[in-house]
Design a protein around this motif. Structure first.
Motif, PDB file in Angstrom:
ATOM      1  N   ASP A  73       0.851  -1.180   0.000  1.00 20.32           N
ATOM      2  CA  ASP A  73       0.000   0.000   0.000  1.00 20.32           C
ATOM      3  C   ASP A  73       0.896   1.242   0.000  1.00 20.32           C
ATOM      4  O   ASP A  73       2.111   1.147   0.181  1.00 20.32           O
ATOM      5  CB  ASP A  73      -0.909  -0.007   1.234  1.00 20.32           C
ATOM      6  N   TYR A  74       0.287   2.408  -0.199  1.00 22.32           N
ATOM      7  CA  TYR A  74       1.012   3.678  -0.226  1.00 22.32           C
ATOM      8  C   TYR A  74       0.628   4.458   1.017  1.00 22.32           C
ATOM      9  O   TYR A  74      -0.464   5.013   1.106  1.00 22.32           O
ATOM     10  CB  TYR A  74       0.637   4.447  -1.498  1.00 22.32           C
ATOM     11  N   THR A  75       1.508   4.465   2.032  1.00 24.17           N
ATOM     12  CA  THR A  75       1.202   5.092   3.307  1.00 24.17           C
ATOM     13  C   THR A  75       2.062   6.327   3.521  1.00 24.17           C
ATOM     14  O   THR A  75       3.100   6.500   2.899  1.00 24.17           O
ATOM     15  CB  THR A  75       1.451   4.106   4.466  1.00 24.17           C
ATOM     16  N   GLU A  76       1.594   7.203   4.447  1.00 23.33           N
ATOM     17  CA  GLU A  76       2.273   8.464   4.762  1.00 23.33           C
ATOM     18  C   GLU A  76       2.645   9.170   3.459  1.00 23.33           C
ATOM     19  O   GLU A  76       3.792   9.435   3.151  1.00 23.33           O
ATOM     20  CB  GLU A  76       3.510   8.216   5.632  1.00 23.33           C
ATOM     21  N   VAL A  85      -4.189   9.431  13.306  1.00 22.01           N
ATOM     22  CA  VAL A  85      -2.960  10.110  12.910  1.00 22.01           C
ATOM     23  C   VAL A  85      -1.990  10.138  14.082  1.00 22.01           C
ATOM     24  O   VAL A  85      -0.794   9.850  13.926  1.00 22.01           O
ATOM     25  CB  VAL A  85      -3.260  11.542  12.420  1.00 22.01           C
ATOM     26  N   ARG A  86      -2.485  10.468  15.265  1.00 19.75           N
ATOM     27  CA  ARG A  86      -1.618  10.533  16.443  1.00 19.75           C
ATOM     28  C   ARG A  86      -1.012   9.168  16.743  1.00 19.75           C
ATOM     29  O   ARG A  86       0.170   9.071  17.093  1.00 19.75           O
ATOM     30  CB  ARG A  86      -2.409  11.054  17.642  1.00 19.75           C
ATOM     31  N   ARG A  87      -1.804   8.115  16.600  1.00 20.34           N
ATOM     32  CA  ARG A  87      -1.282   6.760  16.871  1.00 20.34           C
ATOM     33  C   ARG A  87      -0.225   6.386  15.840  1.00 20.34           C
ATOM     34  O   ARG A  87       0.811   5.815  16.185  1.00 20.34           O
ATOM     35  CB  ARG A  87      -2.420   5.735  16.867  1.00 20.34           C
ATOM     36  N   TYR A  88      -0.495   6.697  14.561  1.00 19.38           N
ATOM     37  CA  TYR A  88       0.488   6.393  13.519  1.00 19.38           C
ATOM     38  C   TYR A  88       1.795   7.125  13.799  1.00 19.38           C
ATOM     39  O   TYR A  88       2.882   6.542  13.703  1.00 19.38           O
ATOM     40  CB  TYR A  88      -0.055   6.788  12.141  1.00 19.38           C
ATOM     41  N   CYS A  89       1.693   8.398  14.121  1.00 19.48           N
ATOM     42  CA  CYS A  89       2.899   9.193  14.375  1.00 19.48           C
ATOM     43  C   CYS A  89       3.655   8.666  15.590  1.00 19.48           C
ATOM     44  O   CYS A  89       4.898   8.577  15.565  1.00 19.48           O
ATOM     45  CB  CYS A  89       2.523  10.658  14.556  1.00 19.48           C
ATOM     46  N   ALA A  90       2.935   8.300  16.640  1.00 15.84           N
ATOM     47  CA  ALA A  90       3.595   7.768  17.837  1.00 15.84           C
ATOM     48  C   ALA A  90       4.335   6.477  17.525  1.00 15.84           C
ATOM     49  O   ALA A  90       5.418   6.219  18.072  1.00 15.84           O
ATOM     50  CB  ALA A  90       2.566   7.543  18.944  1.00 15.84           C
ATOM     51  N   ILE A  92       7.318  10.167  14.871  1.00 11.08           N
ATOM     52  CA  ILE A  92       6.934  11.456  14.307  1.00 11.08           C
ATOM     53  C   ILE A  92       6.263  12.297  15.390  1.00 11.08           C
ATOM     54  O   ILE A  92       5.340  11.834  16.057  1.00 11.08           O
ATOM     55  CB  ILE A  92       5.964  11.290  13.123  1.00 11.08           C
ATOM     56  N   GLU A  93       6.709  13.524  15.568  1.00 10.07           N
ATOM     57  CA  GLU A  93       6.015  14.480  16.423  1.00 10.07           C
ATOM     58  C   GLU A  93       4.918  15.138  15.599  1.00 10.07           C
ATOM     59  O   GLU A  93       5.171  15.590  14.483  1.00 10.07           O
ATOM     60  CB  GLU A  93       6.977  15.546  16.940  1.00 10.07           C
ATOM     61  N   VAL A  94       3.707  15.196  16.138  1.00  7.26           N
ATOM     62  CA  VAL A  94       2.598  15.788  15.405  1.00  7.26           C
ATOM     63  C   VAL A  94       1.918  16.828  16.273  1.00  7.26           C
ATOM     64  O   VAL A  94       1.789  16.656  17.484  1.00  7.26           O
ATOM     65  CB  VAL A  94       1.586  14.708  14.947  1.00  7.26           C
ATOM     66  N   GLU A  95       1.497  17.932  15.641  1.00  4.38           N
ATOM     67  CA  GLU A  95       0.862  19.019  16.380  1.00  4.38           C
ATOM     68  C   GLU A  95      -0.215  19.658  15.513  1.00  4.38           C
ATOM     69  O   GLU A  95       0.027  19.976  14.347  1.00  4.38           O
ATOM     70  CB  GLU A  95       1.909  20.063  16.767  1.00  4.38           C
ATOM     71  N   TRP A  96      -1.408  19.825  16.073  1.00  2.00           N
ATOM     72  CA  TRP A  96      -2.481  20.549  15.410  1.00  2.00           C
ATOM     73  C   TRP A  96      -2.310  22.026  15.734  1.00  2.00           C
ATOM     74  O   TRP A  96      -2.557  22.463  16.855  1.00  2.00           O
ATOM     75  CB  TRP A  96      -3.846  20.054  15.887  1.00  2.00           C
ATOM     76  N   GLN A 140       1.136  20.037  11.714  1.00  2.00           N
ATOM     77  CA  GLN A 140       2.577  20.031  11.473  1.00  2.00           C
ATOM     78  C   GLN A 140       3.172  18.742  12.031  1.00  2.00           C
ATOM     79  O   GLN A 140       2.854  18.340  13.152  1.00  2.00           O
ATOM     80  CB  GLN A 140       3.268  21.219  12.141  1.00  2.00           C
ATOM     81  N   THR A 141       4.015  18.095  11.229  1.00  2.00           N
ATOM     82  CA  THR A 141       4.752  16.924  11.703  1.00  2.00           C
ATOM     83  C   THR A 141       6.240  17.199  11.620  1.00  2.00           C
ATOM     84  O   THR A 141       6.701  17.933  10.748  1.00  2.00           O
ATOM     85  CB  THR A 141       4.412  15.670  10.873  1.00  2.00           C
ATOM     86  N   ARG A 142       6.975  16.598  12.550  1.00  2.00           N
ATOM     87  CA  ARG A 142       8.429  16.742  12.603  1.00  2.00           C
ATOM     88  C   ARG A 142       9.035  15.367  12.841  1.00  2.00           C
ATOM     89  O   ARG A 142       8.647  14.674  13.785  1.00  2.00           O
ATOM     90  CB  ARG A 142       8.825  17.716  13.722  1.00  2.00           C
ATOM     91  N   GLN A 143       9.966  14.972  11.992  1.00  2.00           N
ATOM     92  CA  GLN A 143      10.549  13.638  12.131  1.00  2.00           C
ATOM     93  C   GLN A 143      12.035  13.640  11.791  1.00  2.00           C
ATOM     94  O   GLN A 143      12.465  14.259  10.840  1.00  2.00           O
ATOM     95  CB  GLN A 143       9.806  12.627  11.244  1.00  2.00           C
TER      96      GLN A 143
END
Length: 341
Positions: free
Chosen positions: A75-78, A183-188, A192-196, A203-206
């Motif tokens: 599959d094509y993720t992220e 999204v939060r679970r995927y990032c965790a 990946i740090e994620v912020e609304w 915004q994501t930071r990785q």
């Protein structure tokens, strides 16, 4: 009884591509069934293989061929670019406008799990332009200034993405869900740090590595999205507009040193020169199949005049934990680099 298929192979483009043909236009699925391991070995040896003159007609043919070579498509993720799924595991190569070049990159190297192989199926070549751009990431690694390679090899780099309405993909498109908790679970789970920052601004930071070791050949390769996602890869006028409006940390994608500082102009120019200096054009004609070892070879696309139909399948998921020496499988700055499968 199916007739035995004879293979004719030839080294092309300085050895980066292995050309494969057979007399009589046999079926692509039969080629995979009879010579799948051989074709895969040539892809690993050279970096890519271009198959010409084989018959295929529908999604089942493409699916069966990929399975013969390396296993079931992924599959094509992220997601980072717009694509349309045409069949399970088969996508449009990109829905990016045909007038725009797609800069050289290694597919999903910013993910913790990456596709090992890419299969590009050309149903219809463009009347003008549209070459597939390839570059040897092993040669790029060796050609870049040693101080640049060493720093990014040791430290990695920081990728910052902003999902904003009307600018690139939305967070819903990128992560394939309408649920912020997913999204939060995927990032965790993926470092990946994620912020609304607002209701529709995520915004994501990785932190990600820039250098990988090929699991079969042991060769080091320049395997990252650092240049592709950097603001310098945008058209100059667009980059200036976005940077003035949103700043370096607010544009849709940008990359930085691991400590968050901006990458200097001289390094940016060296990185672009590294890719451009090794860029080669491959013209896929109607019916051709281009297979790329994603760890060894970057790919891109030249602008073209429509119509053009090119499909892609990705296969053989590989964790970044397999791409770094054993003592260096953590993410830059700490944290696991994915499962060890």
């Amino acid at each position: 009884m199916t007739a035995a298929i004879t293979l004719d192979t030839a080294s092309r483009l300085g050895g980066l591509v292995c050309g494969v043909t057979s007399p009589g236009r046999p079926a692509l699925t039969e080629l995979g069934g009879q010579h799948g391991p051989f074709v895969r070995e040539r892809v690993v040896e050279h970096g890519a293989a271009l198959l010409s003159g084989y018959q295929w007609a529908d999604w089942d043919d493409l699916d069966a061929f990929v399975k013969h070579i390396v296993g079931a498509p992924l599959d094509y993720t992220e997601r980072s670019s717009p694509r349309t799924e045409l069949h399970p595991g088969v996508f449009t190569a990109t829905d990016h406008p045909p007038t725009e070049e797609i800069f050289l990159h290694t597919e999903q190297s910013y993910n913790l799990t990456v596709p090992r192989y890419l299969f590009f199926f050309c149903e219809r070549d463009a009347p003008e332009g549209g070459a597939s751009l390839l570059a040897d990431c092993r040669a790029i690694h060796d050609a870049l200034p040693r101080e640049i390679v060493q720093r990014f090899d040791e430290e990695g780099y920081l990728l910052v993405r902003n999902f904003l309405p009307g600018l690139g993909l939305t967070w819903q498109q990128a992560f394939g869900t309408e649920d912020p908790d997913q999204v939060r679970r995927y990032c965790a789970d993926n470092g990946i740090e994620v912020e609304w920052l607002a209701e529709d601004h995520v915004q994501t930071r990785q932190m990600r590595w820039a250098v990988a070791t090929h699991p079969e050949t042991g060769v080091k390769t320049w395997f990252n999205h650092m240049t592709f996602f950097h603001s310098s890869s945008l058209k100059k006028d667009l980059a200036e507009l976005l940077l003035e409006e949103y700043g370096p940390w607010g544009i849709p994608t940008n990359t930085f040193h691991a400590d968050g500082s901006e990458i200097s102009q001289d390094i940016v120019e060296a990185l672009h020169a590294g890719y451009r200096g090794h860029q080669l054009d491959v013209h896929c004609r109607t019916g051709d199949v281009l297979i790329v070892d994603n760890l060894s070879v970057a790919h891109g696309r030249a602008p073209f005049v429509p119509p053009r139909k090119l499909f892609v399948s990705m296969a053989d998921a590989l964790s970044w934990a397999r791409l770094r020496p054993v003592e260096r499988t953590a993410l830059p700055g700490g944290g696991p680099a994915g499962h060890t499968g």
